[in-house]
Scaffold this active site. Structure first.
Site, PDB file in Angstrom:
ATOM      1  CG  ASP A  29      -2.024   1.011   1.163  1.00  0.00           C
ATOM      2  OD1 ASP A  29      -2.247   1.567   0.120  1.00  0.00           O
ATOM      3  OD2 ASP A  29      -2.580   1.544   2.280  1.00  0.00           O
ATOM      4  CG  ASN A  77      -7.673  -1.933  -5.961  1.00  0.00           C
ATOM      5  OD1 ASN A  77      -6.753  -2.633  -5.820  1.00  0.00           O
ATOM      6  ND2 ASN A  77      -8.171  -0.928  -5.119  1.00  0.00           N
TER       7      ASN A  77
HETATM    8  C1  FPP Z   1      -2.109   0.315  -3.045  1.00  0.00           C
HETATM    9  O1  FPP Z   1      -1.391   1.518  -3.290  1.00  0.00           O
HETATM   10  C2  FPP Z   1      -1.356  -0.330  -4.269  1.00  0.00           C
HETATM   11  C3  FPP Z   1      -2.263  -1.113  -5.211  1.00  0.00           C
HETATM   12  C4  FPP Z   1      -3.639  -1.034  -5.373  1.00  0.00           C
HETATM   13  C5  FPP Z   1      -1.355  -1.669  -6.522  1.00  0.00           C
HETATM   14  C6  FPP Z   1      -0.298  -2.578  -6.160  1.00  0.00           C
HETATM   15  C7  FPP Z   1       0.441  -2.759  -7.269  1.00  0.00           C
HETATM   16  C8  FPP Z   1       1.985  -3.008  -7.568  1.00  0.00           C
HETATM   17  C9  FPP Z   1       2.798  -2.834  -6.604  1.00  0.00           C
HETATM   18  C10 FPP Z   1       2.300  -2.790  -8.970  1.00  0.00           C
HETATM   19  C11 FPP Z   1       2.763  -4.189  -9.458  1.00  0.00           C
HETATM   20  C12 FPP Z   1       2.255  -5.495  -8.927  1.00  0.00           C
HETATM   21  C13 FPP Z   1       2.838  -6.649  -9.230  1.00  0.00           C
HETATM   22  C14 FPP Z   1       2.232  -7.795  -8.703  1.00  0.00           C
HETATM   23  C15 FPP Z   1       3.763  -6.728 -10.421  1.00  0.00           C
HETATM   24  P1  FPP Z   1      -2.504   2.685  -3.246  1.00  0.00           P
HETATM   25  O2  FPP Z   1      -2.682   3.095  -4.760  1.00  0.00           O
HETATM   26  O3  FPP Z   1      -3.790   2.331  -2.910  1.00  0.00           O
HETATM   27  O4  FPP Z   1      -1.983   3.850  -2.676  1.00  0.00           O
HETATM   28  P2  FPP Z   1      -2.562   4.985  -1.913  1.00  0.00           P
HETATM   29  O5  FPP Z   1      -3.178   4.539  -0.678  1.00  0.00           O
HETATM   30  O6  FPP Z   1      -1.289   5.945  -1.472  1.00  0.00           O
HETATM   31  O7  FPP Z   1      -3.227   5.665  -2.666  1.00  0.00           O
END
Ligand code: FPP
Length: 249
Positions: A29, A77
């Protein structure tokens, strides 16, 4: 006392290799906030998050972790702007294209937790190819949560269980906590010993709800793109100090 300023070798020397967590789960996250802090579009954060996935998968596999579960895309998501969803799918495919050979060479078996039917076809095809290519590997199992939700997984399990009951494959009186876990995406795998969540949020966000009943948690106040191999090692050192009682005394 272990701390982030120590070298990787110093941190590794503090780990009891016989008592490694068998299964580590990570809620990755903070990508969006990482990008926002740099006045960049959110997908730059996901892109940098992918670099950390590469680093942590390599580190966990080298260390001898047998199961690693990463939460990449939740059933919720899809509510994000189309541009971000499409960006995430592209990053996932980019990850596979870049890493598949290495994962295979390192004997990593890739499995998906979640319903991949809803993914765009080009992403679904790459994911299926990855699972097929690595299906006979005997090293670390890398579970990637894609269109994954813990509640959705329990319902998926119940539906399959009901089919098996109807077909006479299992008797309802024989159902127990252990054989129900065979109806989950993590069938045959131990429950996570350790769950790590960076970003400062103190919640589970619908991740592995059934499997984490006795999991130890490590929360970090840093964002996923800043989470390094050293943080993984620190969380294992922390985990090894815990007194796990599983409800006993
Ligand atoms: C949460 O951060 C993260 C995600 C929803 C996506 C996770 C994806 C990756 C790490 C990219 C690649 C993955 C793989 C398996 C290759 P957020 O977007 O909710 O962050 P925020 O809470 O700061 O908005």
């Amino acid at each position: 006392m272990a701390d982030i300023n120590q070298t990787i070798e110093q941190l590794k020397s503090q780990i009891d290799m016989i008592n490694l967590p068998k299964h580590v789960a990570i809620i990755m996250d903070g990508n969006g906030r990482w990008a926002k802090k740099r006045f960049l579009p959110r997908n730059f954060g996901h892109q940098e998050g992918m670099e950390r996935v590469i680093e942590i998968v390599g580190a966990a596999s080298n260390l001898g972790i047998k199961h690693l579960s990463l939460y990449a895309f939740s059933t919720e998501n899809w509510k994000r702007p189309l541009e971000e969803v499409q960006g995430l799918m592209k990053i996932l495919v980019q990850y596979i294209m870049r890493e598949l050979d290495k994962l295979h060479k390192n004997n990593v078996k890739v499995q998906i937790m979640g319903d991949i039917e809803k993914l765009p076809k080009y992403a679904k095809d790459e994911v299926i190819k990855t699972m097929r290519t690595t299906s006979q590997n005997t090293g670390m199992i890398l579970n990637i949560g894609l269109n994954y939700g813990g509640r959705d997984e329990i319902i998926f399990g119940i539906k399959n269980l009901l089919i098996d009951i109807e077909m006479g494959k299992i008797n309802i009186d024989d159902l127990n906590e252990t054989n129900f876990s065979n109806y989950l995406y993590t069938k045959g795998q131990p429950d996570p010993d350790l769950l790590i969540r960076p970003s400062g949020e103190l919640r589970l966000s619908n991740f592995m709800l059934y499997q984490i009943a006795y999991t130890e948690f490590c929360f970090y106040d840093i964002l996923w793109p800043d989470f390094t191999e050293k943080h993984l090692l620190l969380s294992i050192i922390d985990y090894q100090k815990r007194n796990r009682r599983f409800g006993g005394i």
